[in-house]
Design a protein around this motif. Structure first.
Motif, short mmCIF file in Angstrom:
data_model
loop_
_atom_site.label_atom_id
_atom_site.label_comp_id
_atom_site.label_asym_id
_atom_site.label_seq_id
_atom_site.Cartn_x
_atom_site.Cartn_y
_atom_site.Cartn_z
N ALA A 34 44.49 31.78 41.04
CA ALA A 34 44.32 31.99 39.42
C ALA A 34 42.71 31.65 38.88
O ALA A 34 42.32 31.85 38.13
N ARG A 35 42.09 30.64 39.83
CA ARG A 35 40.61 30.35 39.87
C ARG A 35 39.86 31.72 39.83
O ARG A 35 38.64 31.72 39.25
N TYR A 36 40.27 32.48 40.86
CA TYR A 36 39.19 33.69 41.26
C TYR A 36 39.97 35.03 40.57
O TYR A 36 39.07 35.85 40.53
N ALA A 37 41.40 35.12 40.31
CA ALA A 37 41.63 36.35 39.86
C ALA A 37 43.02 36.11 39.17
O ALA A 37 43.23 34.85 39.02
N LYS A 38 43.51 37.12 38.41
CA LYS A 38 44.79 36.95 37.70
C LYS A 38 45.93 36.63 38.55
O LYS A 38 45.78 37.25 39.94
N LEU A 39 47.05 36.29 38.31
CA LEU A 39 48.21 36.02 39.10
C LEU A 39 48.81 37.28 39.54
O LEU A 39 49.62 37.38 40.49
N LYS A 40 48.26 38.41 38.92
CA LYS A 40 48.78 39.76 39.45
C LYS A 40 48.41 39.93 40.90
O LYS A 40 48.83 40.98 41.67
N ALA A 41 47.33 39.08 41.19
CA ALA A 41 46.85 39.54 42.62
C ALA A 41 47.80 39.02 43.92
O ALA A 41 47.77 39.56 44.85
N ILE A 42 48.88 38.30 43.24
CA ILE A 42 49.88 38.01 44.33
C ILE A 42 50.59 38.87 45.07
O ILE A 42 50.74 39.05 46.26
N PRO A 43 51.08 39.80 44.04
CA PRO A 43 52.05 41.09 44.80
C PRO A 43 50.88 41.86 45.62
O PRO A 43 51.38 42.27 46.77
N ILE A 44 49.77 41.93 45.26
CA ILE A 44 48.76 42.79 46.07
C ILE A 44 48.32 41.97 47.61
O ILE A 44 48.40 42.62 48.38
N LEU A 45 48.32 40.79 47.61
CA LEU A 45 48.05 39.95 48.70
C LEU A 45 49.26 40.19 49.60
O LEU A 45 49.27 40.04 50.80
N LYS A 46 50.47 40.15 49.15
CA LYS A 46 51.68 40.14 49.68
C LYS A 46 51.74 41.38 50.50
O LYS A 46 52.16 41.73 51.52
N ILE A 47 51.49 42.51 49.71
CA ILE A 47 51.66 43.80 50.14
C ILE A 47 50.47 43.99 51.34
O ILE A 47 50.93 44.66 52.49
N VAL A 48 49.34 43.64 51.08
CA VAL A 48 48.25 43.72 52.18
C VAL A 48 48.53 43.03 53.42
O VAL A 48 48.59 43.47 54.60
N THR A 49 49.25 41.82 53.29
CA THR A 49 49.47 41.02 54.55
C THR A 49 50.55 41.58 55.17
O THR A 49 50.77 41.56 56.39
N THR A 50 51.53 42.27 54.85
CA THR A 50 52.75 42.77 55.12
C THR A 50 52.09 43.94 55.93
O THR A 50 52.76 44.26 56.97
N SER A 51 51.49 44.66 55.15
CA SER A 51 50.64 45.99 55.95
C SER A 51 50.14 45.60 57.07
O SER A 51 50.02 46.27 58.31
N MET A 52 49.26 44.27 57.22
CA MET A 52 48.52 43.99 58.46
C MET A 52 49.48 43.32 59.40
O MET A 52 49.26 43.64 60.76
N PHE A 53 50.53 42.56 59.06
CA PHE A 53 51.38 42.10 59.86
C PHE A 53 52.33 43.07 60.94
O PHE A 53 52.60 43.02 62.01
N PHE A 54 52.57 44.30 60.26
CA PHE A 54 53.24 45.29 60.93
C PHE A 54 52.08 46.42 61.35
O PHE A 54 52.80 47.47 61.80
N SER A 55 50.91 46.29 61.38
CA SER A 55 49.76 47.05 61.60
C SER A 55 50.17 48.67 61.06
O SER A 55 50.07 49.64 61.83
N THR A 56 50.43 48.58 59.71
CA THR A 56 50.76 49.92 59.29
C THR A 56 49.73 50.16 57.82
O THR A 56 49.42 48.93 57.41
N ARG A 57 49.86 51.15 57.26
CA ARG A 57 49.18 51.53 55.92
C ARG A 57 49.75 50.81 54.79
O ARG A 57 50.77 50.57 54.63
N ILE A 58 48.77 50.55 53.85
CA ILE A 58 49.18 49.80 52.71
C ILE A 58 50.10 50.70 51.68
O ILE A 58 51.18 50.55 51.26
N SER A 59 49.64 52.21 51.84
CA SER A 59 50.36 53.25 51.13
C SER A 59 51.94 53.09 51.58
O SER A 59 52.91 53.40 50.93
N HIS A 60 52.03 52.95 52.94
CA HIS A 60 53.38 53.03 53.42
C HIS A 60 54.34 51.78 52.89
O HIS A 60 55.53 52.06 52.65
N VAL A 61 53.73 50.61 52.73
CA VAL A 61 54.35 49.41 52.39
C VAL A 61 54.80 49.85 50.78
O VAL A 61 56.13 49.43 50.41
N ILE A 62 53.85 50.26 50.12
CA ILE A 62 54.40 50.53 48.84
C ILE A 62 55.61 51.62 48.72
O ILE A 62 56.00 51.55 47.68
#
Length: 346
Positions: A34-62
């Motif tokens: 919250a100090r650096y961004a809106k709390l809407k950043a949390i879903p984005i960080l979860k999506i990007v983290t999931t894509s990295m964890f499975f070595s897949t594209r962000i668009s595929h996770v979405i």
């Protein structure tokens, strides 16, 4: 073809990912975000983290989130909160690099224990290649003058990209990362890395810092002791002569401006004696330094091998998330060498 993201709570990888994603729901982590961004950043960080964890594209996770209710429940993201792919990339690109890195490092510090007293630091570099096909179109050095990526060399040979410098607290807790052009030699970035460690108040007086022979240079031993008051255990090369280093190590001139000359002289003598002793037994530290290689293998197994990003800013943000992912895994108790190797291979 992308792998389908089918949630299986009995699968050890999904169990690990569940623990990693819960970090973003912690109250203290939400405050940092919250100090650096809106709390809407949390879903984005979860999506990007999931894509990295499975070595897949962000668009595929979405796409999978839109189709699978179980996956939305697993990530704790409502259907209305699923962002468009363009919004995710826009969010990451508009984020100030300085703020993004500071946010990630603050999150990492909040979920890990404070640095132990007298603990050793390990510093090493690895190649971060960008996804370019130089066999189809030859890439010459002059073609890269206006690019952030460069030709570089690693243990595997030539590559095009950047160089990631990582600092660990032994055995494998990430403390800091820095990104450099691939054509910069490790010996030349030594002072820059140590200065950043001091600026962020990570390094301490009398610290023992273990570095590979890529950082080897007589001047780096002198800089470490005289300017930063640390013991830089840089593994020596075959042409190293202890007698020469002993002769080069002398009191820095500014020591005579000190109000407590005796204390400064005692400190210098203690640092010098410890460095010379450790250098005589440097081979005993090979196993400790090798821990960072297993951390690099784990990081590269999670989308850090060949990046579809081509600017220092975008690669730095992606590397920051990768370091956070590794740091969370270590904080969850995965610290042993064999465990890290198995995770990297799974």
């Amino acid at each position: 073809m992308e792998i389908p993201l089918v949630v299986d709570q009995r699968d050890s990888r999904w169990q690990l990912l569940s623990k990693i994603l819960k970090v973003f729901d912690l109250k203290r982590v939400k405050k940092i975000i919250a100090r650096y961004a809106k709390l809407k950043a949390i879903p984005i960080l979860k999506i990007v983290t999931t894509s990295m964890f499975f070595s897949t594209r962000i668009s595929h996770v979405i796409d999978e989130l839109k189709d699978k209710k179980d996956l939305r429940k697993f990530l704790r993201i409502n259907k209305e909160e699923i962002p468009k792919v363009s919004y995710v990339y826009s969010f990451l690109s508009k984020f100030s690099l300085n703020d993004f890195v500071n946010m990630i490092l603050r999150i990492l510090n909040s979920i890990t224990k404070r640095r132990a007293r007298n603990s050793k630091l390990i510093i090493d570099c690895t190649d971060v290649g960008v996804d370019l096909n130089w066999f189809r179109k030859p890439i010459r050095q002059r073609n890269l003058l206006r690019k952030d990526y460069r030709w570089g060399y690693s243990a595997k040979g030539k590559f095009v990209g950047m160089k990631l410098t990582l600092v660990l607290e032994y055995p494998c807790k990430p403390l800091l990362f820095m990104l450099h052009p691939a054509n910069r030699h490790e010996a030349r970035i030594f002072k820059e890395v140590i200065e950043e460690l001091r600026r962020r108040k990570i390094s301490r007086l009398r610290d023992v810092i273990i570095l590979d022979r890529g950082f080897y240079a007589y001047r780096n031993y002198l800089v470490g002791i005289n300017e930063y008051g640390i013991v830089p255990l840089i593994f020596p090369r075959s042409n190293f002569r202890m007698e020469r280093l002993d002769g080069l190590l002398s009191y820095p001139l500014n020591i005579f401006n000190s109000k407590n000359l005796k204390r400064e002289r005692r400190l210098f003598k203690a640092l010098k004696a410890k460095l010379l002793y450790l250098l005589k037994n440097w081979q005993n530290f090979k196993s400790e330094r090798s821990m960072i290689e297993d951390v690099f293998k784990l990081a590269k197994s999670m989308s850090l091998r060949r990046l579809h990003r081509y600017t220092m800013k975008s690669v730095s943000k992606f590397a920051a998330l990768n370091v956070l992912l590794v740091g969370v895994i270590v904080a969850l108790g995965f610290k042993e060498k064999k465990v890290l190797q198995r995770l990297a291979e799974s």
